[in-house]
Design an enzyme around this catalytic site. Structure first.
Site, PDB file in Angstrom:
ATOM      1  CB  THR A 388       9.378   2.016   0.323  1.00  0.00           C
ATOM      2  OG1 THR A 388       8.171   1.842  -0.419  1.00  0.00           O
ATOM      3  CG2 THR A 388       9.036   2.173   1.790  1.00  0.00           C
ATOM      4  CB  THR A 406       6.385   4.591   0.265  1.00  0.00           C
ATOM      5  OG1 THR A 406       6.481   4.026  -1.033  1.00  0.00           O
ATOM      6  CG2 THR A 406       4.919   4.761   0.623  1.00  0.00           C
ATOM      7  CD  GLU A 425       1.736   4.448  -1.688  1.00  0.00           C
ATOM      8  OE1 GLU A 425       1.956   3.221  -1.679  1.00  0.00           O
ATOM      9  OE2 GLU A 425       2.636   5.284  -1.712  1.00  0.00           O
ATOM     10  CG  ASP A 428       0.312  -0.297  -2.586  1.00  0.00           C
ATOM     11  OD1 ASP A 428       0.868  -1.018  -3.434  1.00  0.00           O
ATOM     12  OD2 ASP A 428       0.890   0.118  -1.574  1.00  0.00           O
ATOM     13  CB  SER A 452       0.907  -0.004   3.485  1.00  0.00           C
ATOM     14  OG  SER A 452       2.320   0.071   3.587  1.00  0.00           O
ATOM     15  CB  SER A 453       4.147  -4.383   2.740  1.00  0.00           C
ATOM     16  OG  SER A 453       3.328  -5.050   1.823  1.00  0.00           O
ATOM     17  N   GLY A 475       8.845  -3.019  -0.589  1.00  0.00           N
ATOM     18  CA  GLY A 475       7.554  -3.556  -0.948  1.00  0.00           C
ATOM     19  C   GLY A 475       7.148  -4.743  -0.109  1.00  0.00           C
TER      20      GLY A 475
END
Length: 569
Positions: A388, A406, A425, A428, A452-453, A475
Site C-alpha cells: 500500500t 494498494t 485484494e 482481505d 480495508s484499513s 496494513g
C-alpha cells in the site's frame, strides 16, 4: 523544482498547535500559494508538483502522483489495484471516493476453500483467485470529473515519460523484491522487468523501462477509463486470472466492465476544537480513527505529552475498543448494514470511553452494541495487508486531496497485464463464511468489496481552515499511524514530520504491539506495569505522508522510514 528540506522548516511548523486556537493568524495564508505534494517516492511527488505548476487542482495532482507511483512503486500500487480518496475544499466541503476492488460474479462464500478446507492465507495470495476487479482508474476518473481542472490526458504525461525513459530501482524496491522474489517473478513480465536472463535480481540503480505500461497509459490517456475496463485490456485481465498457473479462478471481461467507483458520505466528527473527516465503509479506517480520538477526548493528552507511558496506554486502550468494533461491524455497506451512525454517536463513544482507566488495563476489549447493530452477522477475522502507499496534495486554491492506494500484498497477486500488476485484494475477505450458524461480517460475495484499513483524512480548525491532511500505508497499522499523526500534531504540538517519526502502539492478538527501536518501544516495562499482559516490541514497515498548514504556508511531511519526499511546484 526542488525537494523541500523538511528539517529546515520543522521549527516553524511546530507552531501549528497554537495557531489552531487563533484562527485570525491564518489570514496571512489566504494569499495564493503554489501548493505541495507528498508521496512515498520523490519522482512521483515531482509528477504531482508538475501538475500543480500547470494550474491543476489537488485532485489532478494526486491522480498524476498515483500514475507515476504505478511506474516507480509497483510493489505498492498501480492500475491493477484500488484505493480510497478524500478531498477537502478550502470552504469546508468534503467528498470521499471508493475505488476498492470487487469480487467477480462467480465468487461465493467458499471462494478460498480447497478440498473442503479454507486455504492458508499465504497460499491464497499468488495467482488468480486473490484478484479483485481493479478500481483505481475508475476512482480517478470519477474524482477528476468532479474536481479536475486540467484535461485528463495531461495528467498522464509524467508517468508516461517515466515508463518510457526508465526509472532506477531504489533500495526500498530492491529490498522488497529480494523479500518477495517468488511473487515478483511469478509472471514472465515481472521476471523480464526486475531479473536478468539468469534469474538474478537486478541491482540497486539499474534502470528499468516498461514499454507495455507506457502504451497502456497512453491508451487510457487518450481513450479514458473505457480503454482499461472494456475491450482488449478487460479480456487480458480475465484471461490472466482464469488461466493463471497458480490458483486460477473464473473472472470475465463482463466483471471488469461492470465495475464502477462510487462516492460515499464522509465520516466526520469533532475532536477538541477540530473537525476531522475520513473514509467510511468498506474502509474501517475512518471509524477507527474517529472512535479512538472520541474516546480520548476526556483525557488531557497535551499535559501527558509524547514521552508519557500513560498517554500511550490510553491510546492503546481506545484502539483496542475501536478495533473490536471494526472486526464486529464494518464491511461493504452495499451488502451488510453497517451501523456507522451508531458507532460514531457521541453517547456511545462516551460509554466506550468509560471502560478506560489511566492506571489499569481492561482484561478484555469486547465490541459494543451501537444503535443499528444487526445480530444476524458473526465476528470476522482481522486481515493484514502490506502493498500500500499514500500520497497527498494541496493546491494554490487551498483545496486538498488525500489518496491511499494498494495492490494488497507486496507485488499483489504476482500476475501482470500490460506492464502493471494485478492485486490480491480478495484475500482481505474472511475465508471462513460463517461462525456459530451466522455469516461472518466480511465474508466473500459476488460483487462485494472487502473491508480495508485505509484511513485518508482531512482536518479543519474551528474557523473552517484546513490545517492538516494525510494518511498512511502499512496494513493494519494504517489507522494507528494516522491516530499518532493527529495526536502528535493536534495534542502534542509537533510538526507533521516529527509526529510521523513517533513510534506506534496498536492492538495485537492477546495484547498490544509497539514499534521497536522507538521511544514507545522502550516503554514496555512501564506499559507492563499498567497491566498489559502481553506486549510485543517489533519492527514495523510504516509509511505515512501529510501536509500541514503553517503561518508561512503549506509544509509537506514524508515518513523518514520510507524514500518519500514533499515537492512544491
Amino acid at each position: 523544482m526542488a525537494i523541500e528540506s523538511l528539517r529546515k522548516r520543522a521549527v516553524r511548523a511546530a507552531l501549528i498547535p497554537l495557531l489552531a486556537f487563533a484562527p485570525p493568524i491564518f489570514a496571512r495564508t489566504a494569499l495564493p500559494q503554489p501548493g505541495v505534494v507528498s508521496a512515498a517516492d520523490p519522482r512521483a511527488a515531482a509528477a504531482g508538483a508538475e501538475i500543480l505548476r500547470a494550474g491543476g487542482s489537488a485532485t489532478d495532482a494526486v491522480i498524476a502522483t498515483f500514475l507515476a507511483l504505478s511506474v516507480v512503486e509497483p510493489q505498492s500500487t498501480g492500475l491493477g489495484g484500488g484505493g480510497f480518496l478524500v478531498t477537502g475544499s478550502a470552504d469546508g466541503h468534503v467528498d470521499t471516493y471508493d475505488g476498492r476492488e470487487a469480487a467477480p460474479k462467480a465468487a461465493d462464500a467458499h471462494w478460498f476453500y480447497r478440498d473442503g478446507q479454507p486455504l492458508d492465507h499465504r497460499a491464497a495470495i499468488p495467482g488468480g483467485r486473490s484478484v479483485g476487479v481493479p478500481g483505481n482508474l475508475a476512482l480517478a476518473a470519477l474524482a477528476h470529473a468532479q474536481h479536475g481542472h486540467l484535461p485528463w490526458a495531461q495528467l498522464f504525461g509524467p508517468a508516461i515519460r517515466l515508463a518510457r525513459d526508465g526509472t532506477a530501482i531504489t533500495p526500498r524496491l530492491h529490498a522488497t523484491l529480494a523479500s518477495a522474489k517468488d511473487i515478483a517473478g511469478l509472471d514472465p513480465q515481472g521476471r523480464a522487468l526486475w531479473f536478468d536472463p539468469q534469474g538474478n535480481l537486478l541491482p540497486v540503480g539499474a534502470v528499468v523501462k516498461n514499454p507495455a505500461l507506457e502504451h497502456m497509459l497512453e491508451r487510457v490517456a487518450g481513450e479514458g477509463p473505457r480503454a482499461f475496463y472494456t475491450g482488449a485490456n478487460a479480456a487480458a485481465i480475465a484471461k490472466a486470472v482464469s488461466a493463471s498457473p497458480i490458483n486460477p479462478a473464473p473472472m470475465t471481461a463482463a466483471d471488469i466492465g461492470a465495475y464502477h467507483a462510487r462516492t460515499a458520505p464522509p465520516v466526520c466528527a469533532p475532536y477538541r476544537t477540530w473537525r476531522i473527516c475520513g473514509m467510511g465503509p468498506p474502509s474501517s479506517g475512518g471509524i477507527i480513527v474517529l472512535q479512538t480520538l472520541g474516546m480520548l477526548q476526556r483525557f488531557d493528552l497535551k499535559a501527558l505529552g509524547p514521552n508519557s507511558p500513560v498517554a500511550w496506554h490510553l491510546i492503546a486502550e481506545a484502539e483496542r475498543l475501536a478495533f473490536a468494533d471494526r472486526d464486529r461491524f464494518v464491511d461493504d455497506p452495499s451488502f451488510v448494514p453497517v451501523p456507522t451512525k451508531g458507532l460514531l454517536d457521541p453517547a456511545y463513544i462516551a460509554a466506550r470511553s468509560a471502560l478506560i482507566r489511566e492506571d489499569s488495563t481492561m482484561a478484555e476489549a469486547p465490541a459494543g452494541t451501537p444503535v443499528g447493530t444487526d445480530p444476524h452477522y458473526a465476528l470476522g477475522t482481522p486481515i493484514d495487508e502490506h502493498g500500500t502507499t499514500h500520497f497527498v496534495a494541496v493546491d494554490a486554491r487551498g483545496d486538498s486531496a488525500s489518496f491511499t492506494s494498494t495492490v494488497e500484498s507486496a507485488f499483489g497477486s504476482g500476475l501482470m497485464v500490460s506492464g502493471y500488476l494485478l492485486n490480491n485484494e480478495l484475500t482481505d475477505f474472511d475465508f471462513v463464511p460463517d461462525r456459530d450458524g451466522k455469516p461472518t461480517v466480511n465474508g466473500v460475495e459476488p460483487g462485494k468489496r472487502p473491508r480495508s484499513s485505509m484511513s485518508p483524512v482531512v482536518v479543519y480548525d474551528a474557523a473552517g481552515h484546513i490545517v492538516l491532511t494525510g494518511g498512511a500505508a502499512g496494513g493494519i497499522t494504517i489507522p494507528v499511524q494516522v491516530i499518532r499523526l493527529l495526536i502528535g500534531t493536534l495534542d502534542w504540538g509537533l510538526d507533521a514530520r516529527a509526529a510521523i517519526t513517533l513510534g506506534v502502539v496498536m492492538p495485537f492478538p492477546g495484547g498490544i504491539a509497539v514499534e521497536a527501536g522507538t521511544p514507545v518501544g522502550a516503554m514496555v516495562p512501564a506499559l507492563t506495569a499498567l497491566g498489559h499482559p502481553k506486549i510485543v516490541a517489533m519492527p514495523m514497515r510504516l509509511k505515512a505522508n501529510a501536509i500541514q498548514r503553517t503561518p508561512d504556508g503549506w509544509v509537506g511531511a514524508a515518513d523518514p522510514r520510507s524514500e518519500g519526499a514533499s515537492v512544491s511546484p
